[in-house]
Design a protein around this motif. Structure first.
Motif, PDB file in Angstrom:
ATOM      1  N   PRO A  75       0.822  -1.210   0.000  1.00  0.00           N
ATOM      2  CA  PRO A  75       0.000   0.000   0.000  1.00  0.00           C
ATOM      3  C   PRO A  75       0.857   1.260   0.000  1.00  0.00           C
ATOM      4  O   PRO A  75       2.032   1.228   0.354  1.00  0.00           O
ATOM      5  N   ALA A  76       0.242   2.358  -0.394  1.00  0.00           N
ATOM      6  CA  ALA A  76       0.933   3.642  -0.410  1.00  0.00           C
ATOM      7  C   ALA A  76       1.317   4.032   1.011  1.00  0.00           C
ATOM      8  O   ALA A  76       0.632   3.661   1.960  1.00  0.00           O
ATOM      9  N   PRO A  77       2.402   4.772   1.171  1.00  0.00           N
ATOM     10  CA  PRO A  77       2.808   5.178   2.511  1.00  0.00           C
ATOM     11  C   PRO A  77       1.718   5.985   3.206  1.00  0.00           C
ATOM     12  O   PRO A  77       1.016   6.761   2.567  1.00  0.00           O
ATOM     13  N   GLN A  78       1.626   5.816   4.511  1.00  0.00           N
ATOM     14  CA  GLN A  78       0.634   6.547   5.280  1.00  0.00           C
ATOM     15  C   GLN A  78       0.952   8.030   5.239  1.00  0.00           C
ATOM     16  O   GLN A  78       2.092   8.436   5.358  1.00  0.00           O
ATOM     17  N   GLY A  79      -0.095   8.831   5.097  1.00  0.00           N
ATOM     18  CA  GLY A  79       0.088  10.269   5.111  1.00  0.00           C
ATOM     19  C   GLY A  79       0.815  10.796   3.890  1.00  0.00           C
ATOM     20  O   GLY A  79       1.145  11.960   3.840  1.00  0.00           O
ATOM     21  N   HIS A  82       7.149   9.355   2.317  1.00  0.00           N
ATOM     22  CA  HIS A  82       7.982   8.174   2.108  1.00  0.00           C
ATOM     23  C   HIS A  82       8.625   7.795   3.438  1.00  0.00           C
ATOM     24  O   HIS A  82       8.692   8.612   4.366  1.00  0.00           O
ATOM     25  N   PRO A  83       9.086   6.566   3.576  1.00  0.00           N
ATOM     26  CA  PRO A  83       9.614   6.093   4.864  1.00  0.00           C
ATOM     27  C   PRO A  83      10.753   6.943   5.429  1.00  0.00           C
ATOM     28  O   PRO A  83      10.860   7.095   6.636  1.00  0.00           O
ATOM     29  N   GLY A  84      11.586   7.500   4.572  1.00  0.00           N
ATOM     30  CA  GLY A  84      12.690   8.324   5.060  1.00  0.00           C
ATOM     31  C   GLY A  84      12.195   9.579   5.774  1.00  0.00           C
ATOM     32  O   GLY A  84      12.731   9.973   6.811  1.00  0.00           O
ATOM     33  N   GLY A 136       9.039  19.480  -0.556  1.00  0.00           N
ATOM     34  CA  GLY A 136       9.750  18.356  -1.168  1.00  0.00           C
ATOM     35  C   GLY A 136       8.861  17.683  -2.194  1.00  0.00           C
ATOM     36  O   GLY A 136       7.645  17.885  -2.240  1.00  0.00           O
ATOM     37  N   ASN A 137       9.459  16.846  -3.038  1.00  0.00           N
ATOM     38  CA  ASN A 137       8.674  16.186  -4.074  1.00  0.00           C
ATOM     39  C   ASN A 137       8.078  14.866  -3.604  1.00  0.00           C
ATOM     40  O   ASN A 137       7.477  14.143  -4.389  1.00  0.00           O
ATOM     41  N   GLY A 138       8.261  14.513  -2.337  1.00  0.00           N
ATOM     42  CA  GLY A 138       7.664  13.295  -1.805  1.00  0.00           C
ATOM     43  C   GLY A 138       8.421  12.039  -2.125  1.00  0.00           C
ATOM     44  O   GLY A 138       7.991  10.940  -1.816  1.00  0.00           O
ATOM     45  N   GLN A 139       9.560  12.154  -2.796  1.00  0.00           N
ATOM     46  CA  GLN A 139      10.354  10.988  -3.163  1.00  0.00           C
ATOM     47  C   GLN A 139      11.700  11.049  -2.472  1.00  0.00           C
ATOM     48  O   GLN A 139      12.289  12.117  -2.360  1.00  0.00           O
ATOM     49  N   PRO A 140      12.213   9.906  -2.022  1.00  0.00           N
ATOM     50  CA  PRO A 140      13.552   9.913  -1.434  1.00  0.00           C
ATOM     51  C   PRO A 140      14.585  10.243  -2.497  1.00  0.00           C
ATOM     52  O   PRO A 140      14.395   9.954  -3.670  1.00  0.00           O
ATOM     53  N   LYS A 141      15.681  10.864  -2.069  1.00  0.00           N
ATOM     54  CA  LYS A 141      16.755  11.218  -2.998  1.00  0.00           C
ATOM     55  C   LYS A 141      17.506   9.962  -3.403  1.00  0.00           C
ATOM     56  O   LYS A 141      17.745   9.091  -2.615  1.00  0.00           O
TER      57      LYS A 141
END
Length: 143
Positions: A75-79, A82-84, A136-141
């Motif tokens: 499933p998509a991350p909560q909120g 991303h986990p980081g 931020g763009n919501g994606q980990p670097k």
């Protein structure tokens, strides 16, 4: 000039072979135990010949043209974080909580409310996290 097996390998060469090994591990060609053993050999290698021995039994991998990733069923991350970013907020909350507990203990044992110094710990850090979360763009670097 072709790289002869006796030529010294650079850190970039070792990192390239390590990336190839990661790809083979991800594709299931080698186990994690084999991956760790080979990775140790990669970073101990001094020449191109030693690096070649680590991947001699594996097919060539073109890291520039990797196949598209299959959509995962997780499933998509909560909120929407991303986990980081969730981990960063968790670290901020834990550090802030510990600092406030220390402040409270010192205030109670001194008999007087002392200056709320934890604000200087949590404030700037929290502002930076908030800006990263909002803008931020919501994606980990990716490195």
């Amino acid at each position: 000039m072709a790289n002869s097996p006796e030529m010294r390998a650079s850190d970039v060469d070792r990192d390239r072979v390590a990336a190839i090994l990661r790809e083979h591990a991800a594709q299931g060609r080698i186990t994690m135990e084999e991956f760790n053993e080979r990775l140790e050999n990669v970073y101990a290698s001094k020449t191109y010949g030693e690096l070649a021995k680590v991947t001699v039994d594996l097919p060539d991998v073109d890291l520039r043209h990797r196949p598209a990733k299959v959509a995962s069923s997780t499933p998509a991350p909560q909120g929407g974080l991303h986990p980081g970013m969730r981990a960063a907020w968790g670290a901020w909350a834990a550090a802030s909580g510990i600092n406030w507990v220390i402040w409270l203990i010192v205030s109670l044992t001194s008999g007087d409310l002392i200056y709320p110094w934890p604000l200087w710990v949590m404030g700037p850090w929290g502002v930076i996290l908030l800006m990263s979360t909002i803008f931020g763009n919501g994606q980990p670097k990716r490195g």
